[in-house]
Design a protein around this motif. Structure first.
Motif, PDB file in Angstrom:
ATOM      1  N   GLU A 232       7.803  -2.893  11.191  1.00 34.52           N
ATOM      2  CA  GLU A 232       6.380  -2.735  11.514  1.00 34.52           C
ATOM      3  C   GLU A 232       5.952  -1.273  11.384  1.00 34.52           C
ATOM      4  O   GLU A 232       4.876  -0.978  10.856  1.00 34.52           O
ATOM      5  CB  GLU A 232       6.086  -3.239  12.935  1.00 34.52           C
ATOM      6  CG  GLU A 232       6.183  -4.749  13.113  1.00 34.52           C
ATOM      7  CD  GLU A 232       7.623  -5.251  13.108  1.00 34.52           C
ATOM      8  OE1 GLU A 232       8.541  -4.419  13.309  1.00 34.52           O
ATOM      9  OE2 GLU A 232       7.837  -6.460  12.879  1.00 34.52           O
TER      10      GLU A 232
ATOM     11  N   LYS B 184       5.769  -0.336   7.715  1.00 31.09           N
ATOM     12  CA  LYS B 184       4.569  -0.899   7.090  1.00 31.09           C
ATOM     13  C   LYS B 184       3.324  -0.117   7.501  1.00 31.09           C
ATOM     14  O   LYS B 184       2.440   0.157   6.676  1.00 31.09           O
ATOM     15  CB  LYS B 184       4.410  -2.370   7.488  1.00 31.09           C
ATOM     16  CG  LYS B 184       3.232  -3.068   6.811  1.00 31.09           C
ATOM     17  CD  LYS B 184       3.132  -4.508   7.219  1.00 31.09           C
ATOM     18  CE  LYS B 184       1.985  -5.211   6.492  1.00 31.09           C
ATOM     19  NZ  LYS B 184       0.679  -4.554   6.713  1.00 31.09           N
ATOM     20  N   GLU B 185       3.268   0.272   8.764  1.00 35.48           N
ATOM     21  CA  GLU B 185       2.124   1.045   9.244  1.00 35.48           C
ATOM     22  C   GLU B 185       2.047   2.399   8.534  1.00 35.48           C
ATOM     23  O   GLU B 185       0.963   2.850   8.151  1.00 35.48           O
ATOM     24  CB  GLU B 185       2.244   1.258  10.757  1.00 35.48           C
ATOM     25  CG  GLU B 185       1.061   2.000  11.350  1.00 35.48           C
ATOM     26  CD  GLU B 185       1.222   2.208  12.846  1.00 35.48           C
ATOM     27  OE1 GLU B 185       0.353   2.881  13.438  1.00 35.48           O
ATOM     28  OE2 GLU B 185       2.223   1.720  13.416  1.00 35.48           O
TER      29      GLU B 185
ATOM     30  N   LEU C 132       3.237   3.090   5.545  1.00 37.64           N
ATOM     31  CA  LEU C 132       2.855   2.856   4.148  1.00 37.64           C
ATOM     32  C   LEU C 132       1.359   2.576   4.037  1.00 37.64           C
ATOM     33  O   LEU C 132       0.693   3.056   3.104  1.00 37.64           O
ATOM     34  CB  LEU C 132       3.665   1.687   3.587  1.00 37.64           C
ATOM     35  CG  LEU C 132       3.703   1.551   2.060  1.00 37.64           C
ATOM     36  CD1 LEU C 132       4.271   2.815   1.422  1.00 37.64           C
ATOM     37  CD2 LEU C 132       4.508   0.339   1.639  1.00 37.64           C
ATOM     38  N   ASP C 133       0.820   1.820   4.983  1.00 42.53           N
ATOM     39  CA  ASP C 133      -0.624   1.561   4.990  1.00 42.53           C
ATOM     40  C   ASP C 133      -1.408   2.869   5.155  1.00 42.53           C
ATOM     41  O   ASP C 133      -2.458   3.056   4.528  1.00 42.53           O
ATOM     42  CB  ASP C 133      -0.978   0.602   6.131  1.00 42.53           C
ATOM     43  CG  ASP C 133      -0.472  -0.809   5.879  1.00 42.53           C
ATOM     44  OD1 ASP C 133      -0.146  -1.115   4.719  1.00 42.53           O
ATOM     45  OD2 ASP C 133      -0.378  -1.594   6.846  1.00 42.53           O
ATOM     46  N   THR C 134      -0.894   3.758   5.982  1.00 43.88           N
ATOM     47  CA  THR C 134      -1.544   5.055   6.177  1.00 43.88           C
ATOM     48  C   THR C 134      -1.561   5.863   4.891  1.00 43.88           C
ATOM     49  O   THR C 134      -2.575   6.470   4.526  1.00 43.88           O
ATOM     50  CB  THR C 134      -0.826   5.855   7.285  1.00 43.88           C
ATOM     51  OG1 THR C 134      -0.867   5.117   8.499  1.00 43.88           O
ATOM     52  CG2 THR C 134      -1.482   7.208   7.491  1.00 43.88           C
TER      53      THR C 134
ATOM     54  N   TYR D 114      -1.423   4.702   1.815  1.00 43.28           N
ATOM     55  CA  TYR D 114      -2.358   4.094   0.865  1.00 43.28           C
ATOM     56  C   TYR D 114      -3.807   4.398   1.258  1.00 43.28           C
ATOM     57  O   TYR D 114      -4.670   4.533   0.386  1.00 43.28           O
ATOM     58  CB  TYR D 114      -2.127   2.588   0.770  1.00 43.28           C
ATOM     59  CG  TYR D 114      -1.053   2.225  -0.228  1.00 43.28           C
ATOM     60  CD1 TYR D 114      -1.297   2.315  -1.599  1.00 43.28           C
ATOM     61  CD2 TYR D 114       0.205   1.809   0.185  1.00 43.28           C
ATOM     62  CE1 TYR D 114      -0.317   1.993  -2.524  1.00 43.28           C
ATOM     63  CE2 TYR D 114       1.202   1.482  -0.741  1.00 43.28           C
ATOM     64  CZ  TYR D 114       0.929   1.582  -2.087  1.00 43.28           C
ATOM     65  OH  TYR D 114       1.897   1.282  -3.006  1.00 43.28           O
ATOM     66  N   ARG D 115      -4.074   4.488   2.558  1.00 41.00           N
ATOM     67  CA  ARG D 115      -5.426   4.865   2.991  1.00 41.00           C
ATOM     68  C   ARG D 115      -5.745   6.299   2.583  1.00 41.00           C
ATOM     69  O   ARG D 115      -6.844   6.591   2.101  1.00 41.00           O
ATOM     70  CB  ARG D 115      -5.558   4.705   4.511  1.00 41.00           C
ATOM     71  CG  ARG D 115      -6.991   4.981   5.000  1.00 41.00           C
ATOM     72  CD  ARG D 115      -7.175   4.755   6.478  1.00 41.00           C
ATOM     73  NE  ARG D 115      -6.502   5.781   7.271  1.00 41.00           N
ATOM     74  CZ  ARG D 115      -5.443   5.577   8.028  1.00 41.00           C
ATOM     75  NH1 ARG D 115      -4.897   4.369   8.092  1.00 41.00           N
ATOM     76  NH2 ARG D 115      -4.896   6.568   8.717  1.00 41.00           N
TER      77      ARG D 115
ATOM     78  N   ASN E 214      -6.480   6.357  -1.110  1.00 49.18           N
ATOM     79  CA  ASN E 214      -7.801   5.824  -1.404  1.00 49.18           C
ATOM     80  C   ASN E 214      -8.905   6.828  -1.077  1.00 49.18           C
ATOM     81  O   ASN E 214      -9.834   7.036  -1.875  1.00 49.18           O
ATOM     82  CB  ASN E 214      -8.022   4.523  -0.614  1.00 49.18           C
ATOM     83  CG  ASN E 214      -9.402   3.945  -0.824  1.00 49.18           C
ATOM     84  OD1 ASN E 214     -10.327   4.215  -0.059  1.00 49.18           O
ATOM     85  ND2 ASN E 214      -9.555   3.133  -1.862  1.00 49.18           N
TER      86      ASN E 214
END
Length: 366
Positions: free
Chosen positions: A22, A25-26, A28-30, A32-33, A36
């Motif tokens: 978890e 994943k958090e 990696l999401d950061t 990608y944000r 972007n």
């Protein structure tokens, strides 16, 4: 007197150093944000820069509009309420505040302004289209964002935190100088500069920039090596009575044309592949051969340029001249599509220039 240091960029794979799935994943999401927001900020910055520069062409605006791009506190006819660089930084920092570290936005602003200034003359003449940044753009950050870079024996990796995200390096067998450079950074022997993070195919890459001293060789500026790039031999170089043919037509083209032939067969066979997940799955083998060709060419050009610089060092040549390259490139463009497709003049010249600068050899393109 030239600079005594040179900046080297190395691509290093990173893994998120978190204990649970978890948390990884958090993180990696950061990332990608951040990517972007960086891509969106980049397009905003370059758009505002272009509008500011071309404001004089907006003749249809009212007569009361001021055109001078300076702070109104420093000039009576200034149209800005702060410096040009601060204008675009404030635009993106106000837009994305709290979504991405401001250090990333500051370096995005700095890099884009520099690139814009370099191409400004072509923009004004209409010879170049405005830069457009893609969604997979690597995002930059300063050394202030890296904390606690050190080697952890228990993990057999270099570990650090990028802002709040923990990372560890994955160097594999490392036949290059990446491990050595990181060890020198940890020991304080060389300097780590502003770098970038690239997200590609689910993997994280650190485009680390190191500032190192130029190599010290016993070179004599009066000794000149003359090199030419041709089809029969990738490089022919001579210095005094010494001469060296580097590579050959058969060595370079045989393997590349074999890869291209295999690529053509795979392309013809894609019509009969099971679609499964659509276009990407059908063309997976095609992309693999494209990558094989890119890697092969890149490897051979590195080998050829390395052999050239080693020859110059052995002959103590402090000056390297590339002869008649502009004429050859023009002939290749006009007369022989095969040469242009399969011979990478520009990439080879770029690698020669980089290695010559690192070795302290003056490069002259005739």
């Amino acid at each position: 007197m030239g600079k005594e240091t040179i900046k080297l960029t190395r691509k290093i794979q990173l893994l998120v150093d978190a204990p649970t799935k978890e948390e990884r994943k958090e993180a990696l999401d950061t990332l990608y944000r951040w990517q972007n927001r960086s891509y969106r900020a980049g397009n905003l910055i370059v758009t505002h820069q272009y509008i500011q520069e071309m404001i004089k062409d907006f003749f249809y605006l009212s007569e009361g509009i001021k055109y001078r791009l300076v702070d109104d506190k420093k000039a009576e006819d200034g149209m800005l309420n702060r410096s040009r660089s601060n204008c675009t930084y404030r635009v993106v920092s106000d837009r994305f505040k709290g979504e991405v570290p401001t250090n990333i936005l500051a370096y995005m602003n700095y890099n884009i302004m520099n690139n814009f200034s370099k191409n400004l003359v072509q923009y004004r003449r209409g010879e170049r289209s405005l830069a457009n940044y893609r969604r997979d753009i690597p995002f930059p950050f300063g050394t202030i964002g890296i904390h606690g870079l050190s080697y952890k024996k228990e993990k057999k990796a270099f570990c650090f935190r990028l802002f709040s995200i923990p990372f560890k390096t994955y160097l594999g067998k490392d036949y290059t100088d990446k491990r050595s450079l990181l060890e020198q950074v940890v020991a304080g022997q060389i300097k780590l500069c502003a770098s970038k993070i690239q997200l590609k195919k689910g993997k994280i890459y650190w485009l680390a920039v190191f500032e190192v001293a130029k190599e010290k060789h016993c070179l004599k500026p009066e000794i000149i090596a003359e090199a030419s790039l041709s089809l029969e031999y990738p490089i022919i170089v001579k210095s005094g009575k010494a001469k060296l043919n580097i590579g050959s037509r058969e060595e370079f083209l045989y393997r590349r044309l074999a890869i291209q032939a295999a690529l053509k067969r795979v392309q013809n066979a894609t019509a009969y592949c099971r679609s499964g997940k659509g276009y990407k799955r059908k063309t997976k083998a095609v992309e693999r051969f494209h990558e094989k060709e890119r890697n092969y060419v890149d490897n051979r050009l590195h080998v050829y340029s390395r052999m050239l610089i080693d020859f110059c060092i052995k002959q103590q040549a402090g000056t390297l001249i590339l002869i008649n390259q502009e004429d050859k490139m023009e002939i290749a463009k006009k007369e022989n599509g095969f040469v242009l497709r399969n011979w990478n003049y520009y990439e080879l010249m770029t690698k020669i220039k980089y290695k010559a600068e690192k070795a302290g050899i003056e490069l002259i393109v005739d």
